[in-house]
Design a protein around this motif. Structure first.
Motif, PDB file in Angstrom:
ATOM      1  N   GLN A 198       0.817  -1.219   0.000  1.00  0.00           N
ATOM      2  CA  GLN A 198       0.000   0.000   0.000  1.00  0.00           C
ATOM      3  C   GLN A 198       0.850   1.269   0.000  1.00  0.00           C
ATOM      4  O   GLN A 198       0.366   2.344  -0.335  1.00  0.00           O
ATOM      5  N   ASP A 199       2.098   1.156   0.384  1.00  0.00           N
ATOM      6  CA  ASP A 199       2.974   2.313   0.525  1.00  0.00           C
ATOM      7  C   ASP A 199       4.337   1.972  -0.078  1.00  0.00           C
ATOM      8  O   ASP A 199       5.150   1.283   0.550  1.00  0.00           O
ATOM      9  N   TYR A 200       4.551   2.434  -1.307  1.00  0.00           N
ATOM     10  CA  TYR A 200       5.783   2.140  -2.031  1.00  0.00           C
ATOM     11  C   TYR A 200       6.089   3.316  -2.960  1.00  0.00           C
ATOM     12  O   TYR A 200       5.229   4.166  -3.191  1.00  0.00           O
ATOM     13  N   PRO A 201       7.294   3.373  -3.502  1.00  0.00           N
ATOM     14  CA  PRO A 201       7.661   4.501  -4.372  1.00  0.00           C
ATOM     15  C   PRO A 201       6.748   4.600  -5.603  1.00  0.00           C
ATOM     16  O   PRO A 201       6.376   3.585  -6.205  1.00  0.00           O
ATOM     17  N   ALA A 202       6.416   5.804  -5.972  1.00  0.00           N
ATOM     18  CA  ALA A 202       5.528   6.057  -7.112  1.00  0.00           C
ATOM     19  C   ALA A 202       6.072   5.452  -8.407  1.00  0.00           C
ATOM     20  O   ALA A 202       5.300   5.050  -9.277  1.00  0.00           O
ATOM     21  N   SER A 203       7.385   5.354  -8.523  1.00  0.00           N
ATOM     22  CA  SER A 203       7.978   4.812  -9.747  1.00  0.00           C
ATOM     23  C   SER A 203       7.660   3.329  -9.952  1.00  0.00           C
ATOM     24  O   SER A 203       7.866   2.798 -11.041  1.00  0.00           O
ATOM     25  N   LEU A 204       7.132   2.665  -8.935  1.00  0.00           N
ATOM     26  CA  LEU A 204       6.778   1.251  -9.047  1.00  0.00           C
ATOM     27  C   LEU A 204       5.310   1.040  -9.408  1.00  0.00           C
ATOM     28  O   LEU A 204       4.895  -0.089  -9.653  1.00  0.00           O
ATOM     29  N   LYS A 205       4.527   2.105  -9.466  1.00  0.00           N
ATOM     30  CA  LYS A 205       3.071   1.969  -9.565  1.00  0.00           C
ATOM     31  C   LYS A 205       2.573   1.287 -10.834  1.00  0.00           C
ATOM     32  O   LYS A 205       1.500   0.697 -10.820  1.00  0.00           O
ATOM     33  N   ASN A 206       3.315   1.317 -11.926  1.00  0.00           N
ATOM     34  CA  ASN A 206       2.848   0.720 -13.178  1.00  0.00           C
ATOM     35  C   ASN A 206       3.336  -0.707 -13.397  1.00  0.00           C
ATOM     36  O   ASN A 206       3.130  -1.273 -14.472  1.00  0.00           O
ATOM     37  N   LEU A 207       3.961  -1.280 -12.396  1.00  0.00           N
ATOM     38  CA  LEU A 207       4.439  -2.666 -12.523  1.00  0.00           C
ATOM     39  C   LEU A 207       3.279  -3.646 -12.403  1.00  0.00           C
ATOM     40  O   LEU A 207       2.303  -3.384 -11.695  1.00  0.00           O
ATOM     41  N   ASP A 208       3.413  -4.778 -13.069  1.00  0.00           N
ATOM     42  CA  ASP A 208       2.483  -5.880 -12.888  1.00  0.00           C
ATOM     43  C   ASP A 208       2.442  -6.191 -11.388  1.00  0.00           C
ATOM     44  O   ASP A 208       3.479  -6.124 -10.709  1.00  0.00           O
ATOM     45  N   PRO A 209       1.282  -6.536 -10.825  1.00  0.00           N
ATOM     46  CA  PRO A 209       1.181  -6.760  -9.372  1.00  0.00           C
ATOM     47  C   PRO A 209       2.186  -7.771  -8.808  1.00  0.00           C
ATOM     48  O   PRO A 209       2.715  -7.563  -7.718  1.00  0.00           O
ATOM     49  N   LEU A 210       2.476  -8.827  -9.541  1.00  0.00           N
ATOM     50  CA  LEU A 210       3.430  -9.821  -9.036  1.00  0.00           C
ATOM     51  C   LEU A 210       4.863  -9.277  -9.076  1.00  0.00           C
ATOM     52  O   LEU A 210       5.647  -9.515  -8.154  1.00  0.00           O
ATOM     53  N   ILE A 211       5.181  -8.536 -10.117  1.00  0.00           N
ATOM     54  CA  ILE A 211       6.507  -7.908 -10.201  1.00  0.00           C
ATOM     55  C   ILE A 211       6.631  -6.855  -9.102  1.00  0.00           C
ATOM     56  O   ILE A 211       7.675  -6.743  -8.456  1.00  0.00           O
ATOM     57  N   LEU A 212       5.565  -6.115  -8.863  1.00  0.00           N
ATOM     58  CA  LEU A 212       5.559  -5.115  -7.790  1.00  0.00           C
ATOM     59  C   LEU A 212       5.839  -5.775  -6.444  1.00  0.00           C
ATOM     60  O   LEU A 212       6.678  -5.306  -5.673  1.00  0.00           O
ATOM     61  N   LYS A 213       5.156  -6.869  -6.175  1.00  0.00           N
ATOM     62  CA  LYS A 213       5.342  -7.587  -4.903  1.00  0.00           C
ATOM     63  C   LYS A 213       6.801  -8.025  -4.758  1.00  0.00           C
ATOM     64  O   LYS A 213       7.412  -7.865  -3.693  1.00  0.00           O
ATOM     65  N   LYS A 214       7.371  -8.567  -5.819  1.00  0.00           N
ATOM     66  CA  LYS A 214       8.762  -9.021  -5.785  1.00  0.00           C
ATOM     67  C   LYS A 214       9.712  -7.830  -5.625  1.00  0.00           C
ATOM     68  O   LYS A 214      10.680  -7.898  -4.865  1.00  0.00           O
ATOM     69  N   ALA A 215       9.435  -6.724  -6.325  1.00  0.00           N
ATOM     70  CA  ALA A 215      10.287  -5.537  -6.226  1.00  0.00           C
ATOM     71  C   ALA A 215      10.274  -4.977  -4.805  1.00  0.00           C
ATOM     72  O   ALA A 215      11.315  -4.562  -4.289  1.00  0.00           O
ATOM     73  N   ILE A 216       9.116  -4.985  -4.167  1.00  0.00           N
ATOM     74  CA  ILE A 216       9.027  -4.510  -2.782  1.00  0.00           C
ATOM     75  C   ILE A 216       9.834  -5.421  -1.862  1.00  0.00           C
ATOM     76  O   ILE A 216      10.580  -4.955  -1.004  1.00  0.00           O
ATOM     77  N   ASP A 217       9.711  -6.722  -2.066  1.00  0.00           N
ATOM     78  CA  ASP A 217      10.453  -7.684  -1.257  1.00  0.00           C
ATOM     79  C   ASP A 217      11.966  -7.485  -1.421  1.00  0.00           C
ATOM     80  O   ASP A 217      12.708  -7.401  -0.435  1.00  0.00           O
ATOM     81  N   ILE A 218      12.424  -7.370  -2.656  1.00  0.00           N
ATOM     82  CA  ILE A 218      13.846  -7.166  -2.929  1.00  0.00           C
ATOM     83  C   ILE A 218      14.287  -5.800  -2.412  1.00  0.00           C
ATOM     84  O   ILE A 218      15.346  -5.666  -1.782  1.00  0.00           O
ATOM     85  N   GLY A 219      13.464  -4.776  -2.673  1.00  0.00           N
ATOM     86  CA  GLY A 219      13.796  -3.425  -2.232  1.00  0.00           C
ATOM     87  C   GLY A 219      13.962  -3.332  -0.730  1.00  0.00           C
ATOM     88  O   GLY A 219      14.891  -2.685  -0.239  1.00  0.00           O
ATOM     89  N   ASN A 220      13.073  -3.990   0.019  1.00  0.00           N
ATOM     90  CA  ASN A 220      13.185  -3.964   1.478  1.00  0.00           C
ATOM     91  C   ASN A 220      14.476  -4.623   1.953  1.00  0.00           C
ATOM     92  O   ASN A 220      15.096  -4.169   2.917  1.00  0.00           O
ATOM     93  N   ALA A 221      14.893  -5.687   1.273  1.00  0.00           N
ATOM     94  CA  ALA A 221      16.164  -6.327   1.629  1.00  0.00           C
ATOM     95  C   ALA A 221      17.335  -5.388   1.344  1.00  0.00           C
ATOM     96  O   ALA A 221      18.275  -5.294   2.139  1.00  0.00           O
ATOM     97  N   LEU A 222      17.273  -4.682   0.227  1.00  0.00           N
ATOM     98  CA  LEU A 222      18.334  -3.720  -0.096  1.00  0.00           C
ATOM     99  C   LEU A 222      18.369  -2.577   0.918  1.00  0.00           C
ATOM    100  O   LEU A 222      19.442  -2.150   1.351  1.00  0.00           O
ATOM    101  N   LEU A 223      17.193  -2.085   1.289  1.00  0.00           N
ATOM    102  CA  LEU A 223      17.122  -1.014   2.285  1.00  0.00           C
ATOM    103  C   LEU A 223      17.710  -1.487   3.618  1.00  0.00           C
ATOM    104  O   LEU A 223      18.407  -0.738   4.294  1.00  0.00           O
ATOM    105  N   ALA A 224      17.436  -2.739   3.984  1.00  0.00           N
ATOM    106  CA  ALA A 224      17.990  -3.295   5.227  1.00  0.00           C
ATOM    107  C   ALA A 224      19.514  -3.362   5.164  1.00  0.00           C
ATOM    108  O   ALA A 224      20.186  -3.231   6.189  1.00  0.00           O
TER     109      ALA A 224
END
Length: 151
Positions: A6-32
């Motif tokens: 529900q809360d992610y960078p605007a640049s991700l908004k046009n991704l396919d929902p499954l790609i978005l989910k994976k990008a959020i998962d990967i992004g959170n690991a990178l942020l960590a």
């Protein structure tokens, strides 16, 4: 700051929902690992798209059914990440294959049969990291370098 569905960078908004989910998962690991948002976003997007292109239908379905990423999810922190985050990337020939490896990393991130494929991937990584790509010949001599530090 970690993201969720529900809360992610605007640049991700046009991704396919499954790609978005994976990008959020990967992004959170990178942020960590200490990556800033502006570096984590393109890396996570690229990696998520690559995962989607290469994942089997079963892998995609399993990930679709898996719990959505949360801001509070715990990720294993890579203590070497800060060192390799902006380190140069090298394309070397080793053990009858072309390796793409960040300086300071214990092992290559990827290996390829063809040098051109390794160089292409090395450029993507170096651009994402805003670092330098060093391309070596089979004999170990430096052939060419690409500097993405000011891009």
């Amino acid at each position: 700051m970690p993201w969720n569905m529900q809360d992610y960078p605007a640049s991700l908004k046009n991704l396919d929902p499954l790609i978005l989910k994976k990008a959020i998962d990967i992004g959170n690991a990178l942020l960590a690992d200490g990556y800033p948002d502006d570096r984590a976003i393109p890396i996570a997007t690229s990696q998520a798209k690559e995962w989607y292109d290469n994942a089997s239908a079963d892998e995609k379905e399993a990930f679709k059914k898996a719990k959505n990423p949360q801001k509070s999810d715990k990720h294993t922190v890579n203590k070497r990440a800060k060192k390799t985050m902006s380190s140069d990337v090298n394309v070397n020939y080793e053990d009858n294959q072309w390796e793409v490896q960040s300086e300071g990393a214990k092992r290559p991130s990827e290996t390829f049969e063809k040098k051109g494929d390794a160089v292409k991937r090395g450029k993507e990584i170096a651009k994402n990291k805003q670092s330098k790509l060093n391309v070596y010949k089979q004999n170990g001599d430096l052939q060419q370098d690409f500097d993405y530090k000011n891009n």
